[in-house]
Each structure stands twice: as C-alpha cells, then as structure tokens.
Design a protein around this motif. Sequence first.
Motif, mmCIF file in Angstrom:
data_model
loop_
_atom_site.group_PDB
_atom_site.id
_atom_site.type_symbol
_atom_site.label_atom_id
_atom_site.label_comp_id
_atom_site.label_asym_id
_atom_site.label_seq_id
_atom_site.Cartn_x
_atom_site.Cartn_y
_atom_site.Cartn_z
ATOM 1 N N LEU A 244 0.833 -1.204 0.000
ATOM 2 C CA LEU A 244 0.000 0.000 0.000
ATOM 3 C C LEU A 244 0.867 1.253 0.000
ATOM 4 N N GLU A 245 1.900 1.276 0.813
ATOM 5 C CA GLU A 245 2.772 2.449 0.874
ATOM 6 C C GLU A 245 3.447 2.698 -0.472
ATOM 7 N N GLY A 246 3.901 1.636 -1.130
ATOM 8 C CA GLY A 246 4.530 1.804 -2.438
ATOM 9 C C GLY A 246 3.579 2.370 -3.466
ATOM 10 N N ALA A 247 2.358 1.831 -3.507
ATOM 11 C CA ALA A 247 1.356 2.329 -4.454
ATOM 12 C C ALA A 247 1.010 3.784 -4.168
ATOM 13 N N GLN A 248 0.870 4.122 -2.877
ATOM 14 C CA GLN A 248 0.513 5.489 -2.508
ATOM 15 C C GLN A 248 1.617 6.471 -2.889
ATOM 16 N N GLU A 249 2.862 6.097 -2.696
ATOM 17 C CA GLU A 249 3.985 6.967 -3.051
ATOM 18 C C GLU A 249 4.005 7.245 -4.556
ATOM 19 N N ILE A 250 3.838 6.195 -5.344
ATOM 20 C CA ILE A 250 3.851 6.361 -6.801
ATOM 21 C C ILE A 250 2.662 7.203 -7.244
ATOM 22 N N SER A 251 1.492 6.902 -6.695
ATOM 23 C CA SER A 251 0.274 7.619 -7.066
ATOM 24 C C SER A 251 0.363 9.094 -6.699
ATOM 25 N N ASP A 252 0.883 9.397 -5.518
ATOM 26 C CA ASP A 252 1.005 10.791 -5.087
ATOM 27 C C ASP A 252 1.939 11.576 -5.996
ATOM 28 N N ALA A 253 3.033 10.933 -6.397
ATOM 29 C CA ALA A 253 3.986 11.607 -7.284
ATOM 30 C C ALA A 253 3.353 11.904 -8.642
ATOM 31 N N LEU A 254 2.578 10.955 -9.159
ATOM 32 C CA LEU A 254 1.909 11.177 -10.442
ATOM 33 C C LEU A 254 0.849 12.263 -10.318
ATOM 34 N N SER A 255 0.080 12.240 -9.243
ATOM 35 C CA SER A 255 -0.949 13.260 -9.032
ATOM 36 C C SER A 255 -0.347 14.656 -8.986
ATOM 37 N N ALA A 256 0.783 14.782 -8.290
ATOM 38 C CA ALA A 256 1.428 16.093 -8.186
ATOM 39 C C ALA A 256 1.832 16.619 -9.563
ATOM 40 N N LYS A 257 2.313 15.731 -10.423
ATOM 41 C CA LYS A 257 2.698 16.168 -11.769
ATOM 42 C C LYS A 257 1.478 16.554 -12.603
ATOM 43 N N LEU A 258 0.413 15.782 -12.491
ATOM 44 C CA LEU A 258 -0.777 16.057 -13.282
ATOM 45 C C LEU A 258 -1.483 17.323 -12.822
ATOM 46 N N CYS A 259 -1.338 17.669 -11.573
ATOM 47 C CA CYS A 259 -1.996 18.871 -11.041
ATOM 48 C C CYS A 259 -1.138 20.119 -11.201
ATOM 49 N N ASN A 260 0.022 19.986 -11.802
ATOM 50 C CA ASN A 260 0.908 21.120 -12.060
ATOM 51 C C ASN A 260 0.741 21.548 -13.508
ATOM 52 N N ALA A 261 0.127 22.711 -13.721
ATOM 53 C CA ALA A 261 -0.184 23.174 -15.085
ATOM 54 C C ALA A 261 1.058 23.296 -15.946
ATOM 55 N N ALA A 262 2.202 23.556 -15.332
ATOM 56 C CA ALA A 262 3.434 23.704 -16.105
ATOM 57 C C ALA A 262 3.781 22.435 -16.878
ATOM 58 N N ASN A 263 3.300 21.295 -16.396
ATOM 59 C CA ASN A 263 3.568 20.032 -17.088
ATOM 60 C C ASN A 263 2.580 19.756 -18.212
ATOM 61 N N LEU A 264 1.567 20.625 -18.381
ATOM 62 C CA LEU A 264 0.496 20.368 -19.342
ATOM 63 C C LEU A 264 0.435 21.374 -20.481
ATOM 64 N N THR A 265 0.947 22.577 -20.245
ATOM 65 C CA THR A 265 0.736 23.664 -21.216
ATOM 66 C C THR A 265 1.322 23.358 -22.583
ATOM 67 N N ASN A 266 2.433 22.626 -22.628
ATOM 68 C CA ASN A 266 3.056 22.333 -23.913
ATOM 69 C C ASN A 266 2.144 21.505 -24.805
ATOM 70 N N PHE A 267 1.413 20.554 -24.211
ATOM 71 C CA PHE A 267 0.477 19.741 -25.000
ATOM 72 C C PHE A 267 -0.660 20.608 -25.538
ATOM 73 N N PHE A 268 -1.044 21.624 -24.760
ATOM 74 C CA PHE A 268 -2.116 22.525 -25.171
ATOM 75 C C PHE A 268 -1.692 23.420 -26.326
ATOM 76 N N THR A 269 -0.584 24.105 -26.171
ATOM 77 C CA THR A 269 -0.163 25.079 -27.191
ATOM 78 C C THR A 269 0.241 24.414 -28.499
ATOM 79 N N ARG A 270 0.715 23.172 -28.409
ATOM 80 C CA ARG A 270 1.176 22.497 -29.623
ATOM 81 C C ARG A 270 0.060 22.386 -30.654
ATOM 82 N N PHE A 271 -1.156 22.119 -30.217
ATOM 83 C CA PHE A 271 -2.277 22.012 -31.151
ATOM 84 C C PHE A 271 -3.049 23.313 -31.267
ATOM 85 N N ALA A 272 -3.121 24.065 -30.189
ATOM 86 C CA ALA A 272 -3.838 25.332 -30.254
ATOM 87 C C ALA A 272 -3.187 26.267 -31.261
#
Length: 558
Positions: free
Chosen positions: A145-173
């Motif tokens: 459980l601890e291993g899954a939670q650590e991995i999941s939390d790290a992924l969530s933090a990246k997905l909730c950071n807009a700086a990691n997403l804007t490039n995908f947006f502007t590329r098509f926009a």
Amino acid sequence: MSWLRRIHRLDRVQQLAPMRRPRQIHRHGRRRGSIAFGAALAFALVVLGLGFVAFVMFMGAQNETRNAIDAGALNLGRQVLDNVSVQISSAPEQQFFNDVTQNGNGVVNLRNINRVWGKALFVAINSDGAGQYAGDTTSSVQSALEGAQEISDALSAKLCNAANLTNFFTRFADANSVRMIDTKAQVAVISGAGWQTSLMDRNDESNLQIMNNLPIGYNLNQAYQTPCTRSVKPAGSSGMNFLRGYLPLNVAGKTFWQVPFQFDEKPHLVSSSNFSSNTLSASPLPAPNWTTAVPNAFSVHGQASKSGGAGEQAKSFVQTNPRQVFPLQFPNGYVRIVLKQNTIQWHIDAIPVDSSTYEFSAGNDAFSGDGVPYPFIPICASGSGDCSVGNEYVPQTLLFAICGNSPPNMTGDFMNYILQRCKEMVPNCTMTQLQTALAACPISSDDSDQSFYVYPVNGTTIVAMPDNMAQLPSGCDKSQGPEGQSQGMATDGPSPIPNTNTETWTCEGVPTDIPWISTLTIERSWKPGTGYQGGCLGELTVHHTTDAEVDTLGCSCP
C-alpha cells in the motif's frame, strides 16, 4: 376683339410669370435634398456593412479562438495519458510494481496507474483470502500500500501542475488558424485558476477488469464491482466486470483506489458545470478522502491575440481515457512446489520399528530384524522384508509426484490452489495447461528434498521447472517464502498400490516368502503467500510415505 384678346393674354402672362419662378426654385432644392439623402444613406449602408463585417469578424474570431482552445484541450487529453509520468524509485516497496509498467520500464502514468493500485489490492486480497492461515501477511499489505501510494502521489502532483500540461495545449492550439483576429495572431496560455483538474465519472468502471482469479472461497465486495456503465454498451463489453473508480476499496483493513475510465470512451470535451462540480475542492471523495487523488479531467485557459493588442480568450474542459483494459493481475510471481524426502516405515506386527528414505524412482528397500532389537520376535525366528518402492514416480514427472499415479488425483483442492495462483499471473490459465506444464517437468531420482517453480513466461504461458533450470521473472526471488501458515490439503491413501512388499519369515530355520502388506500415503500442505515477498504466491509441500509390514506369522519356539 382680337386686339383686346391679345392684351388680356399679355396681362395673364405678366400675372402668371412671377409664380413660375418659385416652382423652378423648388425643383432645384429637391434635387439637392435627394443627393444629400442618398449620400447619407450610402454612408449609413457603408457603416452598417463595416459593422456587419466587424461583427462577422468578431464572431469568427470567437469561433476560431474557441476551436483553437478546444483543439489544444483535446490534444492535452490524449498526450497526458503517456507523457506525464513518474519513474518508480529503487525503494523495495516501489520496485514491487515494476512488472505492471510497460515492458518493465518502471514508468507509471495515467494509462497504468490503476495496475499499480490493483497489484497492491491483490496483495491485500491474498492476505484476506488466507483467513486463519494468513500468518504474517499484514506487513506485506502495508508495504504494498505504501509503495502504491507513493507512486500515485507523485503522479498526481505532476498532473496537477499546469506547467507540465501547457506544452500539449499550445502544440495544437497554435496549429489552428486565428486569422480573423490578425494574420500574425497566436494562441497563448493564460496562467492561473483556469488550469484545474477534476474527478469525473465517480463510481464508474476503471480500466482494470476483475477476472475469475481471486482466492478460492474469497468474495470481493460486490459494491466495488461494476459492469460497463455507458448508456449504450460498446461492443466487447458484455460479461466484463470492473473495479469502480474514485470509490474507497477497503480490503484487509486498508484502503485502495482506482481512477475511473469508462470502457472504450474516447478523450472528449465536457461541460464547464459538470467539470466544476466534480473538482476535489467542490466535492471531496468518500471517507477516507483521497486528498491526493489522480485526476482524469483537465481544464485549459488560453487567449488568441495579435502582438501588443487585445484578443479573444476561452476555457475548455477535457476528460481523458486510455481506452485500454488490463486484468486485475499479478504479472510476475511464482508458486514453489517442494517434494520432501520419501519415507518408508517398517512395521512388525503393526508396531513401527524402523524408518528410512527412498529415491524418487522405482527401486527396492530391504529390512531385517531378529529377537535382539525387537524382543517380541521369538528367539528362534527372524523376519525380513523387501519392499518395491518409488513406483509412484513412473513416469518421473512433477505431475505424478504431486498427484500419484494409481490413479493420479488431479482434481484435488491442492491442484485448484495452484491453478488459482497461476490465474493471478496468467488470468486465462486452465487446469489442462497447468497439468501439461507439470507433466513436462522432470524430477530427479536423488534421495533428497527437491524444489520446483511454477511461473509465467512472456506473460502468456505457465511453465514448471526444477530449481536448477528455473529462470524466474524479473523481481522474483527464490530465497523468499510465503508469509502464511501451513494448512493441510487433500491426503491420498493409504493405498495398497503401486508399491509392494515381500516378506521373508524364518521360523525354526524354515524360510517362508509371501507377498505382504505395503501402503502408500501422499500428504500435502499449502502455505499461502501474498506475492509481496519476492513474488512468492504460495508453496505446496508434498511428502510420500510407504508403510511396509513384517509379521511373526504365529511362530513359537519349543
């Protein structure tokens, strides 16, 4: 008369002449007014035309901006599945999940995060399913459980950071035209609150399918399961059952999670109201609230404008979906099978007197006794036995070593326990495939304990190999063992076949050879494993005992 008439006419002409001039002057004014009116009308039409053009341009600019923002959002919904990821660390509790990443590359993203949670859940299910034989499985459940939670939390933090997403947006926009604003207009990101995440389709299916591979007698809470929830069921969804997403899955006293992805649904735009009402801040998940939940929907905010000038801005909302289903599975693991040294137990008049071991092949074992070590034998008599043993290992394969060959017991609970663990690794494994693998595995004839391993190859095939030939999947460790406690499985025998005994009894110097009693008993025990320790999902131990009899046959001394 004619002269008077002329004078009269002249007078009328003189009277009428002054009245004609104003009429001529009035005609010239009307001409000037018509010109002015026409000019004003033309000007008004030009203004209206320019206004209409401006309105059309304005509306067109809005549509172009909206289309560009929507295109950027949809591209984000596709790209975020694989291109925002985390690498699992070297910590043992995270390395445990390497086998649920693509080709074991250790990369976790939205596509496979449910597999991480699912494998941790399976550890808890194996612990819970062991019941009174669970032994020391609690720490394994906690570590997974601890291993899954650590991995999941790290992924969530990246997905909730807009700086990691804007490039995908502007590329098509940026690839979409916004020429109605300006030929040089570009789409730019508006940072801030317009970039949010949401948790949509709560309680709907995840992309983890529940297979027919849970521990024997174990029932997973039906509230945690659901068929496809789409109003129009897609082809291929019939009969499928999934874990629910954004619902706390409580097993073995721990809570596990899934992210919902409706079956075969494409990434698509969603309404602002639906998105906003499902944000974590607007609507927390059920207790215990998953405060670091992995999102499945994203909002974007952008503006199309010419350099240094005003422009149009818009928001868009997209829900993602990998459109890929995985089984609830334990990809890399193994079952250990241990053949304990064979025992032959000799009896004189049903009293145990001597024991030894015999090889895992057909052969003979001899016993002799006289009145010195066994005083109940008359002094004038002696007895011996010659037992043909190891006949149960013909042919010398693991299948017959486990099941016996007279006839082989291939349907006992011990076989079902092995098969269930094989299904955890390869969900569509069948009893026939398991038996084929065991029948193809050779055993040694040595008179010693032997270990064998049943494990998957390429994630599709189950094989069985002796210890010296087994090449376990990545992450598996032979030195580890199951955490559970031993429980008895089916015991076969005592059976009078296939081993036989010949007794030689000498009474007052007269030897007598007669076929006599021997029986074979096969005992089996099972230790459940969660799979967390080195991938060990369980261990089956098999022990063969042959009981051979020597009787006094009523000999008496004078």
